[in-house]
Design an enzyme around this catalytic site. Structure first.
Site, PDB file in Angstrom:
ATOM      1  N   GLN A   9       3.044   9.864   0.985  1.00 54.66           N
ATOM      2  CA  GLN A   9       4.356   9.200   1.020  1.00 54.66           C
ATOM      3  C   GLN A   9       5.212   9.517  -0.207  1.00 54.66           C
ATOM      4  O   GLN A   9       6.395   9.181  -0.236  1.00 54.66           O
ATOM      5  CB  GLN A   9       4.173   7.688   1.148  1.00 54.66           C
ATOM      6  CG  GLN A   9       3.592   7.296   2.501  1.00 54.66           C
ATOM      7  CD  GLN A   9       3.420   5.796   2.597  1.00 54.66           C
ATOM      8  OE1 GLN A   9       2.439   5.257   2.107  1.00 54.66           O
ATOM      9  NE2 GLN A   9       4.373   5.121   3.212  1.00 54.66           N
ATOM     10  N   CYS A  47       5.866   0.071   7.243  1.00 54.52           N
ATOM     11  CA  CYS A  47       5.475   1.236   6.449  1.00 54.52           C
ATOM     12  C   CYS A  47       6.682   1.677   5.635  1.00 54.52           C
ATOM     13  O   CYS A  47       7.792   1.736   6.173  1.00 54.52           O
ATOM     14  CB  CYS A  47       5.022   2.356   7.382  1.00 54.52           C
ATOM     15  SG  CYS A  47       4.550   3.871   6.529  1.00 54.52           S
ATOM     16  N   GLY A  79       0.842  -1.188   0.000  1.00 55.03           N
ATOM     17  CA  GLY A  79       0.000   0.000   0.000  1.00 55.03           C
ATOM     18  C   GLY A  79       0.876   1.236   0.000  1.00 55.03           C
ATOM     19  O   GLY A  79       1.995   1.204   0.531  1.00 55.03           O
ATOM     20  N   HIS A 119      -4.485   1.350   7.436  1.00 55.99           N
ATOM     21  CA  HIS A 119      -3.161   1.981   7.511  1.00 55.99           C
ATOM     22  C   HIS A 119      -3.065   3.118   6.482  1.00 55.99           C
ATOM     23  O   HIS A 119      -2.612   4.224   6.811  1.00 55.99           O
ATOM     24  CB  HIS A 119      -2.090   0.905   7.260  1.00 55.99           C
ATOM     25  CG  HIS A 119      -0.683   1.406   7.247  1.00 55.99           C
ATOM     26  ND1 HIS A 119       0.254   1.012   8.184  1.00 55.99           N
ATOM     27  CD2 HIS A 119      -0.024   2.257   6.417  1.00 55.99           C
ATOM     28  CE1 HIS A 119       1.409   1.625   7.928  1.00 55.99           C
ATOM     29  NE2 HIS A 119       1.267   2.367   6.849  1.00 55.99           N
ATOM     30  N   GLU A 120      -3.503   2.841   5.251  1.00 53.39           N
ATOM     31  CA  GLU A 120      -3.401   3.854   4.189  1.00 53.39           C
ATOM     32  C   GLU A 120      -4.375   5.006   4.423  1.00 53.39           C
ATOM     33  O   GLU A 120      -4.028   6.168   4.213  1.00 53.39           O
ATOM     34  CB  GLU A 120      -3.640   3.227   2.810  1.00 53.39           C
ATOM     35  CG  GLU A 120      -2.657   2.123   2.416  1.00 53.39           C
ATOM     36  CD  GLU A 120      -1.196   2.497   2.639  1.00 53.39           C
ATOM     37  OE1 GLU A 120      -0.837   3.674   2.466  1.00 53.39           O
ATOM     38  OE2 GLU A 120      -0.414   1.603   3.012  1.00 53.39           O
TER      39      GLU A 120
HETATM   40 ZN    ZN Z   1       2.509   3.571   5.720  1.00 54.70          ZN
END
Ligand code: ZN
Length: 191
Positions: A50, A107, A45, A149-150
């Site tokens: 990011q 991550c 993901g 999480h995303e």
């Molecule tokens: Zn992450």
């Protein structure tokens, strides 16, 4: 094009993403670049933050992780999660429906750091897809964890915020080092 991944300490990771109201050619390119970047790093993901864009946009593909099962229901019917991949979510709204479950997470913005985090086992998701069309489904297992999480990233929330005190305490020296290295690199890049 593969994009540089923003690491912990980069302020963009703490920015809430703006809604994506239209799938412009720029957004389409960003989606393609995000998939390329995610695959190059063997991630499952990646959120727009990011790669430096504070947007409500994430790309997901859980197929590389074969030993952690997922479930998927489309229109109430069980469906093969792998056949639903790769997945683009614009402006996702995630509603927890399952009991909290402990699971390991990493991550790409925190290289080599992993921690156990409790999250609801399953979620209902509404979003738009890469064409801007509405999408809604229920999922569980790894896919549900990944989406949560995303979706957190899209609101400037990081997985370390969800860790219990002991886990975060354990990781603290590494987190401090990573944050300092990122800040130093950003400062150098500005000069
Ligand atoms: Zn992450």
């Amino acid at each position: 094009m593969k994009l540089p991944i923003r690491k912990y300490g980069d302020p963009v990771l703490r920015k809430k993403g703006a809604h994506v109201t239209e799938v412009t050619p720029e957004i389409r390119q960003l989606i393609a670049d995000m998939f390329e970047t995610m695959e190059a790093h063997h991630g499952v993901g990646l959120a727009a933050q990011q790669v430096g864009h504070a947007l409500q946009l994430t790309v997901i593909d859980i197929r590389p992780i074969e030993d952690r099962p997922s479930t998927l229901h489309l229109d109430g019917k069980p469906t093969d999660p792998n056949a639903f991949m790769p997945l683009v979510l614009l402006n996702p709204v995630v509603r927890p429906i399952g009991a909290p479950e402990d699971g390991s997470e990493g991550c790409l913005s925190f290289p080599k750091l992993y921690g156990h985090i409790e999250r609801p086992e399953s979620v209902d998701v509404t979003a738009a897809n890469e064409k801007g069309e509405p999408l809604s489904f229920r999922c569980g297992g790894l896919l549900a964890r990944c989406i949560q999480h995303e979706a957190d990233h899209l609101h400037g929330i990081l997985f370390i915020d969800r860790m219990n005190r002991e886990t975060k305490e354990e990781l603290k020296p590494d987190l401090d080092d990573l944050q300092a290295a990122t800040k130093a690199a950003l400062k150098k890049a500005k000069k």
